[in-house]
Design an enzyme around this catalytic site. Structure first.
Site, PDB file in Angstrom:
ATOM      1  N   LYS A  83      -2.119 -17.104  -7.462  1.00  0.00           N
ATOM      2  CA  LYS A  83      -2.377 -16.143  -8.408  1.00  0.00           C
ATOM      3  C   LYS A  83      -1.921 -16.378 -10.013  1.00  0.00           C
ATOM      4  CE  LYS A  83      -2.841 -12.324  -5.233  1.00  0.00           C
ATOM      5  NZ  LYS A  83      -1.986 -11.119  -4.647  1.00  0.00           N
ATOM      6  N   GLN A 127       3.564  -8.030  -4.598  1.00  0.00           N
ATOM      7  CA  GLN A 127       2.880  -8.712  -3.417  1.00  0.00           C
ATOM      8  C   GLN A 127       3.217  -8.093  -2.035  1.00  0.00           C
ATOM      9  OE1 GLN A 127       0.344 -10.816  -3.656  1.00  0.00           O
ATOM     10  NE2 GLN A 127       0.322 -11.232  -1.534  1.00  0.00           N
ATOM     11  N   ASP A 150      -3.762  -4.366  -9.159  1.00  0.00           N
ATOM     12  CA  ASP A 150      -4.033  -4.420  -7.954  1.00  0.00           C
ATOM     13  C   ASP A 150      -5.131  -2.958  -7.452  1.00  0.00           C
ATOM     14  OD1 ASP A 150      -3.734  -6.356  -6.197  1.00  0.00           O
ATOM     15  OD2 ASP A 150      -1.461  -5.820  -5.867  1.00  0.00           O
TER      16      ASP A 150
HETATM   17  N1  GUN Z   1      -1.154  -8.712   0.096  1.00  0.00           N
HETATM   18  C1  GUN Z   1      -2.443  -9.094   0.868  1.00  0.00           C
HETATM   19  N2  GUN Z   1      -3.570  -8.858  -0.132  1.00  0.00           N
HETATM   20  C2  GUN Z   1      -2.855  -8.292  -1.302  1.00  0.00           C
HETATM   21  C3  GUN Z   1      -3.460  -8.125  -2.521  1.00  0.00           C
HETATM   22  O1  GUN Z   1      -4.587  -8.086  -2.783  1.00  0.00           O
HETATM   23  N3  GUN Z   1      -2.382  -7.450  -3.295  1.00  0.00           N
HETATM   24  C4  GUN Z   1      -1.250  -7.423  -3.166  1.00  0.00           C
HETATM   25  N4  GUN Z   1      -0.203  -6.955  -3.878  1.00  0.00           N
HETATM   26  N5  GUN Z   1      -0.601  -7.962  -1.988  1.00  0.00           N
HETATM   27  C5  GUN Z   1      -1.393  -8.238  -1.072  1.00  0.00           C
END
Ligand code: GUN
Length: 324
Positions: A83, A127, A150
């Protein structure tokens, strides 16, 4: 499945991965089409990069996105690094906040509040998953909805349900964009979503049922307590498989001409791979693909779209297009 069919689709997958022009022409003439998430994500990222350059030319600040990573889980580290790399590649400013596995919930909430208050940060993510001693929902609800790129905060989820401007969580948003890009008809189709997670399955089921260009499907949401799952998948025109169980969906569970979206990304150790692991989808690709009209591969399908969609949300946050 006969041997020659098996050989042809293995060749096809191999060729998809190499992607020369000749091979793509060859592939497109063989019945099912691979949904190339890597290509679509690249196009979206190029568009975002242009918009960032335009903002710079106007003398405006570039989007600034932060990610909070707690602990040292290998998969989470990889996702967050990807990311951050993607942010940098489109010209965003990025900040990574790393906290140790044993960080207290209060300390994490303090960090979230700092990011909420920091006027230079347009949006951020924490995350998931978080260590077990931390209440994940409490942390999600501590993020100010206007920076929740998110789309996990109840305000954003609620606004999504009500068709109000909001951040749609990145994986479902990425899937909608793939269906749109490949002009896949969803109206009046039977869409079976497998898995009811807050991140993918539940929002996906809502999006597919909405009265929107990608939507208007009749949706069945299947989960761990569904009895005789196969009776539903065999009726499905579109299957979105987000169950997190490698090679779960097999050829006997799908009908001819189905569209299959594979959301699975289970990491397993592999000596053959330079990274030391390989990714497995929720779909047994080799045997399911020959029955499909469209199918996403793993890797190279939904995964890259999740990142591109997060960047899109980041840009929306910087431009204050959702919350003013
Ligand atoms: N863990 C797995 N997928 C995601 C996501 O799209 N965002 C976040 N913050 N954590 C994750």
């Amino acid at each position: 499945m006969s041997d020659w069919v098996s050989i042809i689709h293995k060749l096809r997958l191999k060729q998809f991965r190499k992607r020369t022009k000749f091979q793509l022409i060859f592939i497109q003439n063989m019945g099912y089409q691979i949904i190339d998430g890597k290509k679509v994500a690249k196009e979206i990222q190029e568009q975002i990069k242009k918009e960032v350059e335009h903002l710079k030319q106007l003398g405006q600040k570039v989007p600034h996105i932060a990610a909070v990573l707690v602990g040292n889980d290998g998969a989470s580290e990889t996702y967050v690094n990807n990311k951050i790399k993607a942010c940098n590649s489109v010209g965003f400013q990025s900040t990574l906040v790393r906290l140790p596995e044993y960080v207290t919930e209060n300390k994490l909430l303090e960090e979230v509040e700092k990011l909420n208050q920091n006027e230079d940060i347009d949006g951020f993510i924490v995350q998931l998953p978080l260590p077990r001693h931390i209440n994940e929902q409490k942390v999600i609800e501590a993020i100010v909805p206007s920076k929740d790129i998110d789309g996990f905060h109840p305000i954003n989820v609620g606004r999504m349900v009500l068709n109000l401007p909001c951040y749609v969580s990145a994986t479902p948003y990425g899937i909608v964009q793939l269906l749109e890009y490949y002009k896949i008809e969803t109206s009046g189709k039977h869409c079976v979503v497998i898995g009811r997670s807050h991140i993918v399955g539940s929002p996906m089921s809502i999006l597919m049922a909405k009265n929107t260009p990608i939507g208007n499907a009749t949706v069945t949401l299947c989960h761990s307590k569904t009895k005789d799952l196969k009776q539903y998948t065999l009726q499905a025109d579109i299957i979105i498989c987000a169950i997190g169980s490698p090679h779960f969906l097999t050829a006997d569970m799908v009908k001819e001409g189905v569209v299959v979206i594979d959301v699975g990304i289970t990491r397993i150790e592999s000596k053959d791979s330079p990274t030391g692991y390989k990714l497995l989808g929720d779909v047994k690709f080799d045997e399911v693909a020959p029955k499909c009209s469209y199918i996403t591969p793993v890797p190279g399908g939904v995964g890259p779209m999740t990142i591109a969609s997060l960047l899109k949300n980041g840009l929306l946050a910087a431009k204050k297009e959702i919350y003013r």
